[in-house]
Design an enzyme around this catalytic site. Structure first.
Site, mmCIF file in Angstrom:
data_model
loop_
_atom_site.group_PDB
_atom_site.id
_atom_site.type_symbol
_atom_site.label_atom_id
_atom_site.label_comp_id
_atom_site.label_asym_id
_atom_site.label_seq_id
_atom_site.Cartn_x
_atom_site.Cartn_y
_atom_site.Cartn_z
ATOM 1 N N LYS A 173 154.465 27.467 80.148
ATOM 2 C CA LYS A 173 153.101 26.222 80.852
ATOM 3 C C LYS A 173 153.004 26.117 79.573
ATOM 4 O O LYS A 173 151.936 26.473 79.001
ATOM 5 C CB LYS A 173 153.319 26.297 82.075
ATOM 6 C CG LYS A 173 152.577 24.955 82.507
ATOM 7 C CD LYS A 173 152.045 25.079 83.945
ATOM 8 C CE LYS A 173 150.597 25.735 84.320
ATOM 9 N NZ LYS A 173 150.369 26.011 85.246
HETATM 10 C C1 5RP Z 1 144.894 27.129 85.845
HETATM 11 C C2 5RP Z 1 146.412 26.749 86.432
HETATM 12 C C3 5RP Z 1 147.155 25.367 87.054
HETATM 13 O O1 5RP Z 1 148.171 26.085 87.818
HETATM 14 C C4 5RP Z 1 148.092 24.177 86.408
HETATM 15 O O2 5RP Z 1 146.053 23.887 85.125
HETATM 16 C C5 5RP Z 1 148.578 23.038 86.315
HETATM 17 O O3 5RP Z 1 147.780 22.421 87.370
HETATM 18 P P1 5RP Z 1 147.298 20.926 87.274
HETATM 19 O O4 5RP Z 1 148.942 20.205 87.490
HETATM 20 O O5 5RP Z 1 146.519 20.898 87.807
HETATM 21 O O6 5RP Z 1 147.191 21.463 85.515
HETATM 22 O O7 5RP Z 1 147.424 26.918 85.541
HETATM 23 O O8 5RP Z 1 144.524 27.375 85.268
#
Ligand code: 5RP
Length: 273
Positions: A173
């Site tokens: 991610k």
């Molecule tokens: C926090 C994360 C979150 O899950 C990620 O940032 C996704 O959330 P958002 O769309 O609010 O950024 O990994 O560390």
């Protein structure tokens, strides 16, 4: 890749279109009670029917999510820092593999901090988590956390994603950026995007999802732009329509506007009872 690993991965990324809508609600693990997620149960319940999977900590899973649900769970397995602490990159693995199995999760998630003081430690955490996951057929999602001093460009994010994949992450991610297709091209495992901070208009977050998919992302792991929206259910439905129904931004936004009216009417009806 063994059967269990493939089976669990297929619960996150739909094998028919290779896409996913993961709902991120793990923010409390370092942010504490956050706007829109102060009472996790209240935030999560109405959104669950529209999420392909839920990214959550074990504490919120146990206390705020019914064990009767069918939604696959992605367990946040790293932590140990806070927004007021010394250094957010100083994370450890905070959940055991036995716990993950007991909780029947389909994926483990952990952050890496490339270029930070604790870069080595976070990559070592990743390698250990991948080893644990491989032993029991549980895939690992690596989250490329970006420190304030890092630039979110394709060079940096491409480096972080590639390193995560090289160490063995099964999904990565990251954040959307210019030339995002280069990030995807250089990463041999599926890349999904975080939404990041709440954008002013829902259409901006829909545009972000659309652009990321267009440039090769396999889907979204979105949090704040869904549950900090004035109409979270309408927003997750609109995001779904981009990811799974190939809607364009205008179509998805029209759907958001239409569903928002219905969501408001339902809320009004509940309040007037
Ligand atoms: C926090 C994360 C979150 O899950 C990620 O940032 C996704 O959330 P958002 O769309 O609010 O950024 O990994 O560390």
């Amino acid at each position: 890749m063994d059967w269990g690993m493939k089976n669990r991965l297929s619960k996150i990324i739909n094998p028919e279109n290779r896409r996913c809508v993961m709902l991120a609600v793990d923010h409390g693990y370092f942010l504490g009670p956050t706007d829109g997620l102060r009472v996790p149960r209240r935030t999560i319940r109405p959104l669950l029917p529209y999420a392909d999977s839920l990214m959550v900590t074990r504490g919120v899973l146990r206390t705020s999510v019914s064990p009767d649900i069918n939604t696959p769970i992605v367990l946040r397995a790293s932590g140990g820092t806070s927004i007021i602490g010394e250094d957010l990159s100083n994370e450890s693995i905070v959940t055991s593999i036995e716990e993950a199995i007991k909780l029947n999760v389909v994926c483990l998630a952990l952050s890496i901090f490339i270029g930070s003081k604790y870069e080595h430690q976070s990559l070592h955490n990743l390698s250990r988590l991948v080893d644990m996951g491989e032993k029991y057929g549980i895939p690992v999602l690596a989250v490329t956390a970006v420190g304030k001093e890092m630039s979110r460009d394709s060079r940096y994010l491409g480096l972080a994603c590639r390193i995560a994949a090289e160490i063995g992450a099964h999904v990565v991610k990251t954040y959307y950026c210019q030339n995002f297709e280069e990030v995807v091209e250089g990463c041999p495992v599926p890349v999904i995007i975080a939404g990041g901070k709440k954008l002013t208009h829902e259409s901006e977050a829909l545009q972000l999802a659309y652009d990321a998919l267009h440039d090769g992302a396999s889907g979204v792991d979105m949090g704040r732009n869904i549950w900090q929206s004035s109409h979270p259910v309408s927003m997750i439905k609109a995001v779904r329509s981009i990811v799974h129904s190939n809607a364009n931004v205008q179509e998805a936004h029209e759907e958001f506007m239409k569903n928002s009216l219905i969501e408001t009417r339902k809320e009004d009806a509940i309040e007037s009872k």
